[in-house]
Scaffold this active site. Structure first.
Site, PDB file in Angstrom:
ATOM      1  N   ARG A 174       0.793  -1.269   0.103  1.00  0.00           N
ATOM      2  CA  ARG A 174       0.000  -0.071  -0.064  1.00  0.00           C
ATOM      3  C   ARG A 174       0.802   1.419   0.049  1.00  0.00           C
ATOM      4  O   ARG A 174       0.562   2.410   0.627  1.00  0.00           O
ATOM      5  CB  ARG A 174      -1.023   0.150   1.314  1.00  0.00           C
ATOM      6  CG  ARG A 174      -1.874  -1.145   1.151  1.00  0.00           C
ATOM      7  CD  ARG A 174      -3.084  -1.127   0.256  1.00  0.00           C
ATOM      8  NE  ARG A 174      -4.019  -2.305   0.274  1.00  0.00           N
ATOM      9  CZ  ARG A 174      -3.559  -3.278  -0.566  1.00  0.00           C
ATOM     10  NH1 ARG A 174      -2.613  -3.523  -1.143  1.00  0.00           N
ATOM     11  NH2 ARG A 174      -4.513  -4.195  -0.220  1.00  0.00           N
ATOM     12  N   SER A 223     -11.018   0.527   3.543  1.00  0.00           N
ATOM     13  CA  SER A 223     -10.115  -0.047   4.637  1.00  0.00           C
ATOM     14  C   SER A 223      -9.561   1.220   5.469  1.00  0.00           C
ATOM     15  O   SER A 223      -8.649   1.916   4.992  1.00  0.00           O
ATOM     16  CB  SER A 223      -9.011  -0.896   3.968  1.00  0.00           C
ATOM     17  OG  SER A 223      -9.645  -2.118   3.634  1.00  0.00           O
ATOM     18  N   GLU A 293      -4.376   3.124   6.645  1.00  0.00           N
ATOM     19  CA  GLU A 293      -4.192   3.211   5.356  1.00  0.00           C
ATOM     20  C   GLU A 293      -5.050   4.473   4.719  1.00  0.00           C
ATOM     21  O   GLU A 293      -4.385   4.865   3.479  1.00  0.00           O
ATOM     22  CB  GLU A 293      -5.034   1.750   4.757  1.00  0.00           C
ATOM     23  CG  GLU A 293      -4.942   1.648   3.288  1.00  0.00           C
ATOM     24  CD  GLU A 293      -5.469   0.042   3.054  1.00  0.00           C
ATOM     25  OE1 GLU A 293      -6.158   0.260   1.902  1.00  0.00           O
ATOM     26  OE2 GLU A 293      -4.655  -0.731   3.836  1.00  0.00           O
TER      27      GLU A 293
END
Length: 301
Positions: A174, A223, A293
């Site tokens: 990520r 998320s 995130e």
């Protein structure tokens, strides 16, 4: 003379909006305004705009705003949104597609299906645009962008257009090494030959799995925290007793506790405070330090 006016006189062909409210453009439906919102007409327009703007002015790209908390005090500088002119997908060869930075995951995956290209189905489940996927190494269902990316075309803060390989993007989980203020204007993805019906079946499977496990009908940000591998974020959040936890109108989803929800009129401060409370409780309960995130941008009110 305001920045918007100055830039307006310099032959910008796209749309410049001073003090543009960002809440309507992001999934959480909260947060302040952009000092200036720029929606470029094309790549050359974006390059010219960046070349002519003060290098000290911060620049940030905004996609579908799915993975973003815009703080209540708004975002200083320029927010660049790649709209319709960048929502394009073009077949390059048997197994490759060149996709504009404003193309959604749904558009890319369905274009791949129509072209008989498999391996790109997972983009169907990531709510965002190509620019965001490339920046964040977006992933789901066992695949991530670095598995399919051939190259990305990026306009740097200086206005220079460069082509970057996956190696140059420095991908990790990520994360990419894309420099500050750089804007991904297109990316080429490569899959493998597949029957359109098989591709559609895989997209349907992914969509159903997502619908079953995630609160998609809500004001949410996707998320919230990166999975603290090998564990899953939702597991450590649930174990720490945070499922359904609320601050104001911000709530940890009962359905999937790595999702935060705006139940109505939550401020971005409420949402961010809830995330920090979850982090504190998880750290105390299991010693796991959750990393955000979701991107948090702008200034607090």
């Amino acid at each position: 003379m305001s920045m918007a006016q100055t830039l307006h006189h310099s032959g910008v062909r796209g749309r410049l909006t001073p003090q543009a409210p960002l809440a309507p453009l992001v999934w959480f439906k909260s947060g302040g305004a952009a000092e200036t919102l720029f929606e470029p007409a094309d790549v050359a327009d974006l390059q010219a705009f960046l070349r002519e703007s003060d290098p000290a002015t911060p620049v940030m790209a905004l996609g579908l705003g799915s993975n973003l908390i815009v703080r209540d005090g708004g975002v200083p500088g320029v927010v660049v949104r790649l709209g319709k002119p960048f929502a394009t997908v073009r077949r390059v060869d048997e197994v490759s597609l060149e996709c504009g930075g404003g193309a959604s995951g749904i558009l890319v995956s369905s274009s791949a299906r129509d072209a008989g290209i498999g391996g790109i189905e997972f983009l169907r489940s990531i709510p965002g645009t190509v620019g965001g996927f490339v920046r964040m190494n977006g992933g789901a269902y066992g695949r991530e962008v670095k598995d399919i990316l051939v190259e990305a075309r990026v306009v740097l803060r200086s206005g220079e257009l460069v082509t970057l390989s996956p190696a140059e993007l420095g991908y990790t989980y990520r994360h990419s090494a894309l420099p500050e203020g750089a804007i991904v204007v297109s990316a080429t993805f490569r899959g493998e030959p597949a029957e359109p019906a098989a591709v559609q079946a895989e997209m349907d499977r992914i969509a159903a799995a997502r619908e079953a496990s995630q609160p998609l009908r809500s004001k949410t940000g996707g998320s919230t925290f990166k999975n603290p591998l090998p564990s899953k974020a939702w597991e450590v959040i649930d174990a720490a007793g945070c499922r359904g936890l609320t601050i104001g109108d911000a709530q940890v989803s009962e359905k999937h506790c790595n999702f935060l929800l705006n139940l109505g009129t939550a401020t971005s401060a409420d949402i961010e405070a809830l995330g920090e409370e979850v982090r504190a409780r998880v750290l105390k309960h299991s010693g796991t330090e959750l990393e955000w995130e979701i991107q948090r941008v702008g200034v607090e009110r």
